[in-house]
Design a protein around this motif. Sequence first.
Motif, PDB file in Angstrom:
ATOM      1  N   PHE A   1       0.834  -1.205   0.000  1.00  0.00           N
ATOM      2  CA  PHE A   1       0.000   0.000   0.000  1.00  0.00           C
ATOM      3  C   PHE A   1       0.870   1.257   0.000  1.00  0.00           C
ATOM      4  O   PHE A   1       0.628   2.197  -0.767  1.00  0.00           O
ATOM      5  CB  PHE A   1      -0.925   0.008   1.215  1.00  0.00           C
ATOM      6  N   LEU A   2       1.876   1.262   0.838  1.00  0.00           N
ATOM      7  CA  LEU A   2       2.698   2.466   0.974  1.00  0.00           C
ATOM      8  C   LEU A   2       3.547   2.719  -0.261  1.00  0.00           C
ATOM      9  O   LEU A   2       3.770   3.864  -0.641  1.00  0.00           O
ATOM     10  CB  LEU A   2       3.574   2.342   2.212  1.00  0.00           C
ATOM     11  N   ARG A   3       4.007   1.655  -0.887  1.00  0.00           N
ATOM     12  CA  ARG A   3       4.756   1.842  -2.133  1.00  0.00           C
ATOM     13  C   ARG A   3       3.856   2.425  -3.210  1.00  0.00           C
ATOM     14  O   ARG A   3       4.281   3.291  -3.984  1.00  0.00           O
ATOM     15  CB  ARG A   3       5.355   0.515  -2.607  1.00  0.00           C
ATOM     16  N   ARG A   4       2.619   1.934  -3.286  1.00  0.00           N
ATOM     17  CA  ARG A   4       1.680   2.482  -4.273  1.00  0.00           C
ATOM     18  C   ARG A   4       1.368   3.935  -3.971  1.00  0.00           C
ATOM     19  O   ARG A   4       1.357   4.782  -4.875  1.00  0.00           O
ATOM     20  CB  ARG A   4       0.379   1.672  -4.285  1.00  0.00           C
ATOM     21  N   PHE A   5       1.106   4.225  -2.702  1.00  0.00           N
ATOM     22  CA  PHE A   5       0.692   5.580  -2.352  1.00  0.00           C
ATOM     23  C   PHE A   5       1.831   6.583  -2.523  1.00  0.00           C
ATOM     24  O   PHE A   5       1.644   7.653  -3.101  1.00  0.00           O
ATOM     25  CB  PHE A   5       0.184   5.628  -0.910  1.00  0.00           C
ATOM     26  N   LEU A   6       2.995   6.257  -2.010  1.00  0.00           N
ATOM     27  CA  LEU A   6       4.124   7.187  -2.073  1.00  0.00           C
ATOM     28  C   LEU A   6       4.757   7.234  -3.454  1.00  0.00           C
ATOM     29  O   LEU A   6       5.371   8.231  -3.825  1.00  0.00           O
ATOM     30  CB  LEU A   6       5.174   6.809  -1.032  1.00  0.00           C
ATOM     31  N   GLY A   7       4.616   6.155  -4.221  1.00  0.00           N
ATOM     32  CA  GLY A   7       5.193   6.145  -5.564  1.00  0.00           C
ATOM     33  C   GLY A   7       6.676   6.436  -5.530  1.00  0.00           C
ATOM     34  O   GLY A   7       7.447   5.814  -4.793  1.00  0.00           O
ATOM     35  N   GLY A   8       7.081   7.428  -6.313  1.00  0.00           N
ATOM     36  CA  GLY A   8       8.496   7.799  -6.358  1.00  0.00           C
ATOM     37  C   GLY A   8       9.004   8.384  -5.060  1.00  0.00           C
ATOM     38  O   GLY A   8      10.217   8.540  -4.878  1.00  0.00           O
ATOM     39  N   GLY A   9       8.108   8.696  -4.129  1.00  0.00           N
ATOM     40  CA  GLY A   9       8.534   9.252  -2.844  1.00  0.00           C
ATOM     41  C   GLY A   9       8.879   8.203  -1.803  1.00  0.00           C
ATOM     42  O   GLY A   9       9.321   8.545  -0.709  1.00  0.00           O
ATOM     43  N   PHE A  10       8.692   6.913  -2.144  1.00  0.00           N
ATOM     44  CA  PHE A  10       8.926   5.860  -1.150  1.00  0.00           C
ATOM     45  C   PHE A  10      10.384   5.843  -0.691  1.00  0.00           C
ATOM     46  O   PHE A  10      10.671   5.908   0.506  1.00  0.00           O
ATOM     47  CB  PHE A  10       8.541   4.504  -1.741  1.00  0.00           C
ATOM     48  N   LEU A  11      11.321   5.755  -1.634  1.00  0.00           N
ATOM     49  CA  LEU A  11      12.740   5.718  -1.252  1.00  0.00           C
ATOM     50  C   LEU A  11      13.213   7.022  -0.613  1.00  0.00           C
ATOM     51  O   LEU A  11      13.921   6.982   0.398  1.00  0.00           O
ATOM     52  CB  LEU A  11      13.605   5.373  -2.460  1.00  0.00           C
ATOM     53  N   PRO A  12      12.846   8.203  -1.151  1.00  0.00           N
ATOM     54  CA  PRO A  12      13.265   9.442  -0.466  1.00  0.00           C
ATOM     55  C   PRO A  12      12.807   9.509   0.986  1.00  0.00           C
ATOM     56  O   PRO A  12      13.552   9.957   1.858  1.00  0.00           O
ATOM     57  CB  PRO A  12      12.613  10.536  -1.312  1.00  0.00           C
ATOM     58  N   HIS A  13      11.587   9.051   1.270  1.00  0.00           N
ATOM     59  CA  HIS A  13      11.110   9.092   2.656  1.00  0.00           C
ATOM     60  C   HIS A  13      11.875   8.103   3.523  1.00  0.00           C
ATOM     61  O   HIS A  13      12.252   8.410   4.653  1.00  0.00           O
ATOM     62  CB  HIS A  13       9.608   8.790   2.708  1.00  0.00           C
ATOM     63  N   LEU A  14      12.105   6.919   3.006  1.00  0.00           N
ATOM     64  CA  LEU A  14      12.847   5.927   3.776  1.00  0.00           C
ATOM     65  C   LEU A  14      14.272   6.394   4.028  1.00  0.00           C
ATOM     66  O   LEU A  14      14.760   6.395   5.154  1.00  0.00           O
ATOM     67  CB  LEU A  14      12.868   4.594   3.025  1.00  0.00           C
ATOM     68  N   GLN A  15      14.950   6.828   2.970  1.00  0.00           N
ATOM     69  CA  GLN A  15      16.343   7.247   3.090  1.00  0.00           C
ATOM     70  C   GLN A  15      16.468   8.494   3.958  1.00  0.00           C
ATOM     71  O   GLN A  15      17.342   8.591   4.813  1.00  0.00           O
ATOM     72  CB  GLN A  15      16.913   7.528   1.693  1.00  0.00           C
ATOM     73  N   GLY A  16      15.583   9.461   3.740  1.00  0.00           N
ATOM     74  CA  GLY A  16      15.675  10.717   4.467  1.00  0.00           C
ATOM     75  C   GLY A  16      15.507  10.544   5.952  1.00  0.00           C
ATOM     76  O   GLY A  16      16.244  11.126   6.751  1.00  0.00           O
ATOM     77  N   LYS A  17      14.552   9.724   6.363  1.00  0.00           N
ATOM     78  CA  LYS A  17      14.328   9.528   7.788  1.00  0.00           C
ATOM     79  C   LYS A  17      15.485   8.776   8.435  1.00  0.00           C
ATOM     80  O   LYS A  17      15.798   8.985   9.599  1.00  0.00           O
ATOM     81  CB  LYS A  17      12.988   8.813   8.006  1.00  0.00           C
ATOM     82  N   VAL A  18      16.133   7.907   7.665  1.00  0.00           N
ATOM     83  CA  VAL A  18      17.303   7.211   8.197  1.00  0.00           C
ATOM     84  C   VAL A  18      18.472   8.182   8.379  1.00  0.00           C
ATOM     85  O   VAL A  18      19.130   8.201   9.404  1.00  0.00           O
ATOM     86  CB  VAL A  18      17.705   6.049   7.261  1.00  0.00           C
TER      87      VAL A  18
END
Length: 435
Positions: A368-385
């Motif tokens: 669900f989150l990959r679909r919703f965030l689309g291209g923003g999935f990796l930036p959100h994961l990487q940025g929060k890390v």
Amino acid sequence: MVMGKFIRRSNGHASSSSSSVLDGEDTSSACGGGMSIYYQKINQRVAVLEKAAVSVHESRASTREAALASLVGALEGFVPAHSIGWHHRGEIVRGCCASIKKGAAKEARLALRAVALLAVTLGPGSKRRILPAETYNPLEPGPGSKKIMAETFPLVSRILEASTDASLVIAALESLAVVAFVDVAAENMDDTEACMKALWGLIRPSTGPKLAGAARKTSPHVLAAAVSAWTLVLTTTDGWKKKKAASSSPTAWRDTAAHLASLLHSESRAVRMAAGEALAVTIEMKLLTRDSHGALISGVAARASELASEAAGAGVGKANFVAQKELFKTIATFLAGGKAPASSVRASSSHHGRLTASTWTDIVRLNFLRRFLGGGFLPHLQGKVVMGEEAPLIGQVFVVKDDDMAMDQKKKVEKQRTLNKERQIASDLKHGSSV
């Protein structure tokens, strides 16, 4: 990006451990120019947010739409929660609520996505309003998804109940599900209950508000999206069900499960797949058990086997054909022996580390989150890390596997050694040294 920290699950909360260096697209190195460029991009996004916080209140519709589009673009990238001041958070939420309530369909869709992305960015936060005389303390949690849920739920509910615009309804239910999913830290689950009830009104219209004297019909496209959203929110209720005895009782779930099981016979593959995942989650969470729902579970298992072996042929549509077969093979295996599914995706642009999901709950969240965030999935994961923040949608759920990280780093070290050796040989040849 080799992640400087990787997210580890511990009692449902994210923690982080030191790993290697950063070398992805946005964070090309752990020092010098790479991080400088990364922070410049963050500052640019913050500037966009601050400008949008003003522009979303403009009287001209085209100006508001442009502001909302820029807001969505900035939030799809990564902005640290502490970089967004309380005032700007409040102005953005108020502007988005006005657009959801009074704007045209396109403007409302953008506003719905914007508030959901803002919830992802801020996390649960605090529901408390700021008084004019108060001084902002950047170390104190500010308004987050709790406030967003409180402000938007009445507006979103109205769309779910009355709108006939399928794209607007889907935007509303996805926004509601994401905000409710982030807002999992509430001591009471009133918001979650209300959210699930609103979504269930779309899944089974006879249980929702009746308009013009008759229950509204839900299109297959909207129905599949509603079931997926409902299932996402359901994954947050594992601890809640222990407090709410009625929610986990066999009687309370029998009708719900029976309706979901009936959707396995829908003409739409998307609906069948969404219903299959929902049933798998309810069984995994032990909301359905063989002792109390043996006949129902046996029926679901039999239907899963049928769908897993559906034959291709003349007149058989191709949409989701392979995906359906694979999904129901996994469900049939799970129901036959309780074998947990497994799925993983890369956790960075350079394949260093992976997110691994090994339960139906995690797989539903991940998909669900990959679909919703689309291209923003990796930036959100990487940025929060990079920033050391908890990732409310990601970090509490998934584990970046240690062995994958170690293997990727080992390959990188070996590659660097080979390059150094080749450079040394080239240098020796250039200067006439013997080798």
